[in-house]
Design a protein around this motif. Structure first.
Motif, PDB file in Angstrom:
ATOM      1  N   LEU A  79      -3.129   4.517   1.996  1.00  6.20           N
ATOM      2  CA  LEU A  79      -1.829   4.356   1.364  1.00  6.20           C
ATOM      3  C   LEU A  79      -0.768   5.187   2.083  1.00  6.20           C
ATOM      4  O   LEU A  79      -1.069   6.236   2.650  1.00  6.20           O
ATOM      5  N   LYS A  80       0.453   4.711   2.038  1.00  6.84           N
ATOM      6  CA  LYS A  80       1.594   5.490   2.527  1.00  6.84           C
ATOM      7  C   LYS A  80       2.242   6.136   1.310  1.00  6.84           C
ATOM      8  O   LYS A  80       2.459   5.478   0.292  1.00  6.84           O
ATOM      9  N   ILE A 104       5.529   8.224  -0.084  1.00  4.04           N
ATOM     10  CA  ILE A 104       6.866   8.748   0.159  1.00  4.04           C
ATOM     11  C   ILE A 104       7.319   9.493  -1.096  1.00  4.04           C
ATOM     12  O   ILE A 104       6.999   9.096  -2.211  1.00  4.04           O
ATOM     13  N   SER A 132      -1.262  14.065  -1.370  1.00  4.88           N
ATOM     14  CA  SER A 132      -0.796  13.053  -0.422  1.00  4.88           C
ATOM     15  C   SER A 132      -1.852  12.768   0.641  1.00  4.88           C
ATOM     16  O   SER A 132      -2.079  11.615   1.010  1.00  4.88           O
ATOM     17  N   GLU A 165      -3.454   9.177   1.258  1.00 10.78           N
ATOM     18  CA  GLU A 165      -3.368   8.590   2.595  1.00 10.78           C
ATOM     19  C   GLU A 165      -4.755   8.242   3.127  1.00 10.78           C
ATOM     20  O   GLU A 165      -4.915   7.277   3.876  1.00 10.78           O
ATOM     21  N   LYS A 203       0.848  -1.204   0.000  1.00 11.86           N
ATOM     22  CA  LYS A 203       0.000   0.000   0.000  1.00 11.86           C
ATOM     23  C   LYS A 203       0.879   1.248   0.000  1.00 11.86           C
ATOM     24  O   LYS A 203       0.702   2.167   0.791  1.00 11.86           O
ATOM     25  N   LEU A 204       1.840   1.249  -0.923  1.00  9.92           N
ATOM     26  CA  LEU A 204       2.872   2.277  -0.961  1.00  9.92           C
ATOM     27  C   LEU A 204       2.869   3.020  -2.290  1.00  9.92           C
ATOM     28  O   LEU A 204       2.895   2.399  -3.352  1.00  9.92           O
TER      29      LEU A 204
END
Length: 92
Positions: free
Chosen positions: A70-71, A73, A62, A66, A39-40
């Motif tokens: 989801l994360k 980066i 973002s 999120e 989940k990235l």
């Protein structure tokens, strides 16, 4: 893909231990890279993201991603091109 995205894909994510998709639609967005198993979302940002408007848009984007669980980066192009090992370590 940008040179930084190509480097991250070809030299790391293409053979990552979990399947990673490029340019994946999620909701109303297309993310640079997405790993469903983790989940990235991984975003590689160029200069246009570092304006006041760009930063505000990315923050909201973002936040929405999120909200889907989801994360997210983010890395700069410069980080990927000049500090690649640290980027890979953070993803791992």
């Amino acid at each position: 893909m940008t040179p930084a995205e190509k480097k991250l894909w070809c030299d790391y994510l293409k053979n990552f231990q979990f399947r990673v998709l490029r340019q994946r639609p999620i909701g109303n967005f297309i993310v640079d890279f997405y790993c469903a198993a983790l989940k990235l979302v991984i975003e590689v940002d160029g200069e246009s993201h570092y304006t006041e408007a760009g930063l505000a848009y990315d923050k909201e984007r973002s936040h929405i991603l999120e909200g889907y669980g989801l994360k997210v980066i983010r890395f700069t192009n410069d980080e990927v091109l000049h500090n690649f090992e640290a980027v890979c370590d953070r993803v791992a």
